[in-house]
Design a protein around this motif. Sequence first.
Motif, PDB file in Angstrom:
ATOM      1  N   THR A 163       5.446   6.911  -5.295  1.00  0.00           N
ATOM      2  CA  THR A 163       5.527   5.980  -3.389  1.00  0.00           C
ATOM      3  C   THR A 163       5.984   4.475  -3.358  1.00  0.00           C
ATOM      4  O   THR A 163       5.584   3.664  -4.895  1.00  0.00           O
ATOM      5  CB  THR A 163       3.991   5.917  -2.978  1.00  0.00           C
ATOM      6  OG1 THR A 163       3.125   5.413  -3.481  1.00  0.00           O
ATOM      7  CG2 THR A 163       3.494   7.268  -1.725  1.00  0.00           C
ATOM      8  N   ASP A 183       5.972   0.207  -2.454  1.00  0.00           N
ATOM      9  CA  ASP A 183       4.894  -0.313  -2.634  1.00  0.00           C
ATOM     10  C   ASP A 183       4.954  -0.858  -1.315  1.00  0.00           C
ATOM     11  O   ASP A 183       6.294  -1.514  -0.834  1.00  0.00           O
ATOM     12  CB  ASP A 183       4.821  -1.313  -3.724  1.00  0.00           C
ATOM     13  CG  ASP A 183       3.425  -2.906  -2.931  1.00  0.00           C
ATOM     14  OD1 ASP A 183       4.127  -3.464  -2.401  1.00  0.00           O
ATOM     15  OD2 ASP A 183       2.770  -2.071  -3.375  1.00  0.00           O
ATOM     16  N   THR A 221       5.106  -3.663   0.214  1.00  0.00           N
ATOM     17  CA  THR A 221       5.402  -4.922   0.414  1.00  0.00           C
ATOM     18  C   THR A 221       6.390  -5.090  -0.613  1.00  0.00           C
ATOM     19  O   THR A 221       7.765  -5.860   0.096  1.00  0.00           O
ATOM     20  CB  THR A 221       4.502  -6.296  -0.665  1.00  0.00           C
ATOM     21  OG1 THR A 221       2.778  -6.812   0.171  1.00  0.00           O
ATOM     22  CG2 THR A 221       5.469  -7.575  -0.636  1.00  0.00           C
ATOM     23  N   ASP A 222       6.755  -4.880  -1.294  1.00  0.00           N
ATOM     24  CA  ASP A 222       8.629  -4.032  -1.499  1.00  0.00           C
ATOM     25  C   ASP A 222       9.569  -3.607  -0.377  1.00  0.00           C
ATOM     26  O   ASP A 222      10.490  -4.240  -0.715  1.00  0.00           O
ATOM     27  CB  ASP A 222       8.639  -3.368  -2.578  1.00  0.00           C
ATOM     28  CG  ASP A 222       7.871  -3.864  -3.597  1.00  0.00           C
ATOM     29  OD1 ASP A 222       7.762  -5.518  -4.096  1.00  0.00           O
ATOM     30  OD2 ASP A 222       7.474  -3.213  -5.295  1.00  0.00           O
TER      31      ASP A 222
END
Length: 167
Positions: free
Chosen positions: A3, A5, A7-8
């Motif tokens: 998965t 992130d 935020t990324d």
Amino acid sequence: MPTVDPTDFARTMAHVPTPVTVVTTVDPSGRRWGFTASSFSSLSLDPALVLVCPAKSASCHDAFVSADQFLVNVLASDQAGIAAVFARSGADKFADSPMEPCESGLPGLPDATARLSCRLYEVLDGGDHSILIGRVETVSVGGAEPLVYYNRLFTRPGGSPALASSA
């Protein structure tokens, strides 16, 4: 399955320029609803379909997923302030707004780059957003330079900042 992130993912998607739109509708009681969306795209030429994605957490979400019609206002580069107002929650977004009845009597911006009046065609699940598919019934092209959302800022296609800051 790996998965990404969140935020990324958000930081990466901020580097994908998108048009800025204000989408409006009117509920059966006559109340006007609107939100700023950068998740807007054409979907099909035949039939003419577009998609726009309101957040499920937005106060206007229920009004849009149950609407018969909605109007997509593609903002002009000098309309960043309008985008900022319609990106907020909790306030009367239409107070002191230049919105006026346009196609199908829906609230619109006469000076928008373009307007697309849509009949709700289908609502799909899109995670924390809904995907509204609209069948385009009428279009209007104003021709002004569009407002673009890029790197969390409202900007012009050439990269120079627009009049208001990010949403």
